[in-house]
Scaffold this motif. Sequence first.
Motif, PDB file in Angstrom:
ATOM      1  N   HIS A  98       0.863  -1.184   0.000  1.00 38.86           N
ATOM      2  CA  HIS A  98       0.000   0.000   0.000  1.00 38.86           C
ATOM      3  C   HIS A  98       0.898   1.231   0.000  1.00 38.86           C
ATOM      4  O   HIS A  98       1.535   1.542   1.012  1.00 38.86           O
ATOM      5  CB  HIS A  98      -0.899   0.015   1.230  1.00 38.86           C
ATOM      6  CG  HIS A  98      -1.617  -1.279   1.478  1.00 38.86           C
ATOM      7  ND1 HIS A  98      -2.731  -1.672   0.766  1.00 38.86           N
ATOM      8  CD2 HIS A  98      -1.358  -2.284   2.351  1.00 38.86           C
ATOM      9  CE1 HIS A  98      -3.138  -2.849   1.198  1.00 38.86           C
ATOM     10  NE2 HIS A  98      -2.323  -3.241   2.158  1.00 38.86           N
ATOM     11  N   THR A  99       0.958   1.922  -1.117  1.00 38.84           N
ATOM     12  CA  THR A  99       1.766   3.127  -1.225  1.00 38.84           C
ATOM     13  C   THR A  99       0.851   4.336  -1.139  1.00 38.84           C
ATOM     14  O   THR A  99      -0.082   4.482  -1.927  1.00 38.84           O
ATOM     15  CB  THR A  99       2.555   3.146  -2.540  1.00 38.84           C
ATOM     16  OG1 THR A  99       3.460   2.032  -2.550  1.00 38.84           O
ATOM     17  CG2 THR A  99       3.352   4.424  -2.691  1.00 38.84           C
ATOM     18  N   ILE A 100       1.119   5.187  -0.152  1.00 45.84           N
ATOM     19  CA  ILE A 100       0.277   6.343   0.133  1.00 45.84           C
ATOM     20  C   ILE A 100       1.105   7.601  -0.071  1.00 45.84           C
ATOM     21  O   ILE A 100       2.152   7.775   0.565  1.00 45.84           O
ATOM     22  CB  ILE A 100      -0.259   6.277   1.577  1.00 45.84           C
ATOM     23  CG1 ILE A 100      -1.041   4.968   1.790  1.00 45.84           C
ATOM     24  CG2 ILE A 100      -1.128   7.492   1.881  1.00 45.84           C
ATOM     25  CD1 ILE A 100      -1.404   4.704   3.247  1.00 45.84           C
ATOM     26  N   LEU A 101       0.666   8.466  -0.967  1.00 47.44           N
ATOM     27  CA  LEU A 101       1.396   9.692  -1.285  1.00 47.44           C
ATOM     28  C   LEU A 101       0.499  10.903  -1.050  1.00 47.44           C
ATOM     29  O   LEU A 101      -0.663  10.904  -1.472  1.00 47.44           O
ATOM     30  CB  LEU A 101       1.849   9.699  -2.749  1.00 47.44           C
ATOM     31  CG  LEU A 101       2.679   8.509  -3.246  1.00 47.44           C
ATOM     32  CD1 LEU A 101       3.020   8.698  -4.723  1.00 47.44           C
ATOM     33  CD2 LEU A 101       3.943   8.341  -2.428  1.00 47.44           C
ATOM     34  N   PRO A 102       1.000  11.946  -0.391  1.00 46.50           N
ATOM     35  CA  PRO A 102       0.207  13.175  -0.280  1.00 46.50           C
ATOM     36  C   PRO A 102       0.133  13.874  -1.629  1.00 46.50           C
ATOM     37  O   PRO A 102       0.991  13.691  -2.493  1.00 46.50           O
ATOM     38  CB  PRO A 102       1.005  14.011   0.727  1.00 46.50           C
ATOM     39  CG  PRO A 102       2.412  13.548   0.561  1.00 46.50           C
ATOM     40  CD  PRO A 102       2.322  12.074   0.253  1.00 46.50           C
ATOM     41  N   GLN A 103      -0.864  14.696  -1.806  1.00 49.13           N
ATOM     42  CA  GLN A 103      -1.094  15.317  -3.110  1.00 49.13           C
ATOM     43  C   GLN A 103       0.070  16.200  -3.550  1.00 49.13           C
ATOM     44  O   GLN A 103       0.298  16.388  -4.733  1.00 49.13           O
ATOM     45  CB  GLN A 103      -2.389  16.120  -3.073  1.00 49.13           C
ATOM     46  CG  GLN A 103      -2.369  17.277  -2.091  1.00 49.13           C
ATOM     47  CD  GLN A 103      -3.747  17.839  -1.818  1.00 49.13           C
ATOM     48  OE1 GLN A 103      -4.235  17.755  -0.711  1.00 49.13           O
ATOM     49  NE2 GLN A 103      -4.387  18.411  -2.812  1.00 49.13           N
ATOM     50  N   TYR A 104       0.817  16.751  -2.583  1.00 50.62           N
ATOM     51  CA  TYR A 104       1.966  17.595  -2.914  1.00 50.62           C
ATOM     52  C   TYR A 104       3.280  16.854  -2.647  1.00 50.62           C
ATOM     53  O   TYR A 104       4.255  17.436  -2.186  1.00 50.62           O
ATOM     54  CB  TYR A 104       1.915  18.899  -2.119  1.00 50.62           C
ATOM     55  CG  TYR A 104       0.747  19.773  -2.486  1.00 50.62           C
ATOM     56  CD1 TYR A 104       0.772  20.560  -3.624  1.00 50.62           C
ATOM     57  CD2 TYR A 104      -0.393  19.801  -1.693  1.00 50.62           C
ATOM     58  CE1 TYR A 104      -0.308  21.356  -3.969  1.00 50.62           C
ATOM     59  CE2 TYR A 104      -1.485  20.590  -2.029  1.00 50.62           C
ATOM     60  CZ  TYR A 104      -1.434  21.365  -3.168  1.00 50.62           C
ATOM     61  OH  TYR A 104      -2.509  22.147  -3.514  1.00 50.62           O
ATOM     62  N   SER A 105       3.294  15.591  -2.946  1.00 53.86           N
ATOM     63  CA  SER A 105       4.468  14.768  -2.663  1.00 53.86           C
ATOM     64  C   SER A 105       5.705  15.265  -3.407  1.00 53.86           C
ATOM     65  O   SER A 105       5.653  15.548  -4.606  1.00 53.86           O
ATOM     66  CB  SER A 105       4.193  13.317  -3.056  1.00 53.86           C
ATOM     67  OG  SER A 105       5.347  12.517  -2.877  1.00 53.86           O
TER      68      SER A 105
END
Length: 375
Positions: free
Chosen positions: A223-230
């Motif tokens: 599960h790779t979770i990235l913030p919108q401003y990564s």
Amino acid sequence: MANAIDYIDWRGDLSFDVSPFNEVDNLLLCRLTSLDFTGIVPADGEMPLAEAARLYFERYGDEDRRLGVLLAPGSVTMVKRMLQSARFSRLVLADYENRVDERRELQFCAVTVLVPDGTAFVAFRGTDDTLVAWKEDFYMGSMRTVPAQEEAAAYLCRAAWRYEQPLRVGGHSKGGNLSVYAAMSAPEEVQARLLDVYNNDGPGFRDSVGGTEGYRRVKERIHTILPQYSLVGVLLKTDDDFEIVESCETGISAHNGFTWQVKGRRFVRCADFPFRTRVFSEAMRGWTEDLSYDERRELTNLFFGALESTGARTLTDLTAQKLRKAAAVTRELLSREENRAMLADKFELLLREYIASAKKELPRGRMRVKRGRDR
């Protein structure tokens, strides 16, 4: 909107039997590694979170403090809330490791969290404040493996040998990369016990790993979770499917998982990255692909050589005076024609890639803005 610390207040009265382990729980357990439990949690043994926290507060105080550029405050507040909750108060910490080895250019930290649902969560810390840690991160773009990845793989195997229950593994920032590497490198019998692998805004790899047998066996559990401003999780090559989540911050501040927005048991999803994240990602990808691995290492050594020449060991050590010294060393290095030409060429290449990526994305970005206004 709320964040992961608010989530503890919301769901802290619900046991894992009532509300199963979820992605927000994962981030909270990963953040436990940002606290220095050296000499508190045993390297070969267990300690209840409540006892570990008591000893930590006695040593360092019970106020949040910044532990590095990417380790923002919030972990102390998180632990205090955990101890007041039925859900987290019975967590047990085990086998804590925290090592910085300048000779090996290694920064590594891990802890195993025994969860009341009968599972064990192996958590890896991300990049701390040491120059060694940052240099090791830069080497990820030029070396097939870095020492921290090898340590993570070995640590997961030891945890699997020590604890018989099902396993989860996760990390934030570099720790997310370590969790994926450890999972895909583990023996098949260990992989069979893995329930989930969490990569919280961690960078990818120098080369694609999608074709490796070990990666294919665990891919569906990553599960790779990235913030919108990564800015971190979009670096290097990744073969994972990823989820984009909302952050109340922009730029590098969005890397802090406590800025990610939470609703119920999940982070709030976004449909896509904003315009500037897409441009940055494409530009960095194009730039690194045009550099040889030797050139990447050369740039890394040049940059960190100047910083290390000041005697600093951490980013916090880099006072204004030391930064001036680093600048002087850099000017001396650049007086050599070959160094000056190399840097000029590489940064010109980065600028070209950025402009090309912006032109490529601009129509798409404009259309998105227009649709938003229409609504």
